[in-house]
Scaffold this motif. Structure first.
Motif, PDB file in Angstrom:
ATOM      1  N   VAL A 228       5.459 -37.642 -75.238  1.00  0.00           N
ATOM      2  CA  VAL A 228       4.483 -36.775 -76.794  1.00  0.00           C
ATOM      3  C   VAL A 228       5.807 -36.914 -77.546  1.00  0.00           C
ATOM      4  O   VAL A 228       6.856 -36.884 -77.700  1.00  0.00           O
ATOM      5  N   GLN A 229       5.143 -37.213 -78.470  1.00  0.00           N
ATOM      6  CA  GLN A 229       5.593 -37.117 -80.060  1.00  0.00           C
ATOM      7  C   GLN A 229       7.286 -35.962 -80.526  1.00  0.00           C
ATOM      8  O   GLN A 229       6.752 -34.635 -79.983  1.00  0.00           O
ATOM      9  N   LYS A 230       8.433 -36.231 -80.958  1.00  0.00           N
ATOM     10  CA  LYS A 230       8.994 -34.925 -81.334  1.00  0.00           C
ATOM     11  C   LYS A 230       8.120 -34.341 -82.035  1.00  0.00           C
ATOM     12  O   LYS A 230       7.422 -34.743 -83.005  1.00  0.00           O
ATOM     13  N   GLY A 231       7.827 -32.985 -82.624  1.00  0.00           N
ATOM     14  CA  GLY A 231       7.045 -32.252 -82.968  1.00  0.00           C
ATOM     15  C   GLY A 231       5.615 -31.846 -82.863  1.00  0.00           C
ATOM     16  O   GLY A 231       5.675 -31.214 -83.294  1.00  0.00           O
ATOM     17  N   GLY A 232       5.248 -32.786 -81.497  1.00  0.00           N
ATOM     18  CA  GLY A 232       4.004 -32.065 -81.167  1.00  0.00           C
ATOM     19  C   GLY A 232       4.047 -30.760 -80.399  1.00  0.00           C
ATOM     20  O   GLY A 232       4.871 -30.622 -79.962  1.00  0.00           O
TER      21      GLY A 232
ATOM     22  N   PRO B  32      13.013 -33.743 -77.274  1.00  0.00           N
ATOM     23  CA  PRO B  32      13.977 -34.206 -76.746  1.00  0.00           C
ATOM     24  C   PRO B  32      14.472 -33.507 -75.307  1.00  0.00           C
ATOM     25  O   PRO B  32      14.160 -34.326 -74.664  1.00  0.00           O
ATOM     26  N   GLY B  33      14.958 -32.484 -76.024  1.00  0.00           N
ATOM     27  CA  GLY B  33      15.604 -32.058 -74.560  1.00  0.00           C
ATOM     28  C   GLY B  33      14.708 -30.994 -73.666  1.00  0.00           C
ATOM     29  O   GLY B  33      14.588 -30.802 -73.257  1.00  0.00           O
TER      30      GLY B  33
ATOM     31  N   THR C 240       9.809 -37.743 -77.136  1.00  0.00           N
ATOM     32  CA  THR C 240       9.790 -38.795 -77.317  1.00  0.00           C
ATOM     33  C   THR C 240      10.481 -38.941 -79.047  1.00  0.00           C
ATOM     34  O   THR C 240      10.242 -37.907 -79.587  1.00  0.00           O
ATOM     35  N   LEU C 241      11.427 -39.376 -79.675  1.00  0.00           N
ATOM     36  CA  LEU C 241      12.178 -39.774 -81.163  1.00  0.00           C
ATOM     37  C   LEU C 241      10.820 -39.544 -82.408  1.00  0.00           C
ATOM     38  O   LEU C 241       9.867 -41.214 -82.150  1.00  0.00           O
TER      39      LEU C 241
END
Lengths: 113, 113
Positions: free
Chosen positions: B13-17, B82-83, B112-113
């Motif tokens: 998943v992308q960051k924020g998703g 990411p954490g 992922t970033l």
């Protein structure tokens, strides 16, 4: 840090040998659980103790045994070790055994060569 | 016999998703459904848990949705970071004199970033 301690952290031994894994539950927790985590089987419940008495048994082999001592620490004994016994062994504890929150220790990684 | 089925096996998943992990159980006697988060080299840690008297429970960015009739429950991680990259396990347990958790096979989440 969950408050559950396990020793040793790593253990390397040979087939046919016997090892003992140790677990100290969180202060105040009376119930101890042992789990095996392997790559192909995921987390498998082995056995549970409550205040020194065996409470429930899961997929624990006859070559494995456990006990909980009066000071509430627990030991998991693995004998006649086979290559397939290589896994992470986790101990968890809870205050009471009735689906209470279980707190896991950091695990013992057992490698059987 | 696997009593708790978890999917997907892995998730990127992308960051924020939003990350969504699903579990299904078979035993209608189960009445406690926790989610555990496990980082590499560590033991599982309780993230959030639900009982069947509610359909949803939210703690920060983590939400459990529970569908009793479908015997399914899911974990939603909002604004994934990411954490949050870790392996997530669902589990199910039964109130009673000898409780033990049945775990799903785990979902490896990578944010992922």
């Amino acid at each position: 840090d969950s408050g559950v301690t396990q020793t040793p952290k790593h253990l390397i031994t040979a087939t046919g040998q016997r090892v003992t894994l140790r677990c100290s539950p969180r202060s105040g927790d009376l119930s101890v659980y042992w789990y095996q985590q392997s790559l192909d089987q995921g987390l498998q419940f082995l056995i549970q103790y409550y205040n020194g008495e065996e409470r429930a048994k899961g997929n624990i082999l006859e070559r494995f045994s456990a006990q909980q001592f009066p000071d509430l620490h627990s030991e998991l004994n693995l004998s006649s070790l086979e290559l397939g016994d290589s896994a992470l062994y986790f101990c968890a504890s809870s205050v009471v055994p009735d689906t209470d929150t279980q707190y896991f220790g950091p695990g013992t990684r057992l490698t059987v060569l | 016999q696997q009593q708790v089925k978890q999917s997907p096996q892995s998730l990127i998943v992308q960051k924020g998703g939003i990350s969504i992990i699903n579990c299904a159980y078979e035993n209608t006697a189960f009445d406690y459904f926790p989610w555990y988060q496990q980082f590499p080299g560590k033991g599982p840690a309780l993230l959030i848990a639900i009982r069947p008297d509610v359909s949803e429970k939210k703690e920060g960015r983590f939400t459990i949705s529970f569908n009793k009739s479908a015997k399914q429950f899911s974990l939603h991680i909002m604004d994934s970071q990411p954490g949050d990259s870790a392996t997530y396990f669902c589990a199910a347990g039964k109130s009673g004199t000898a409780s033990k958790l049945t775990f799903g096979t785990g979902t490896r989440l990578q944010v992922t970033l």
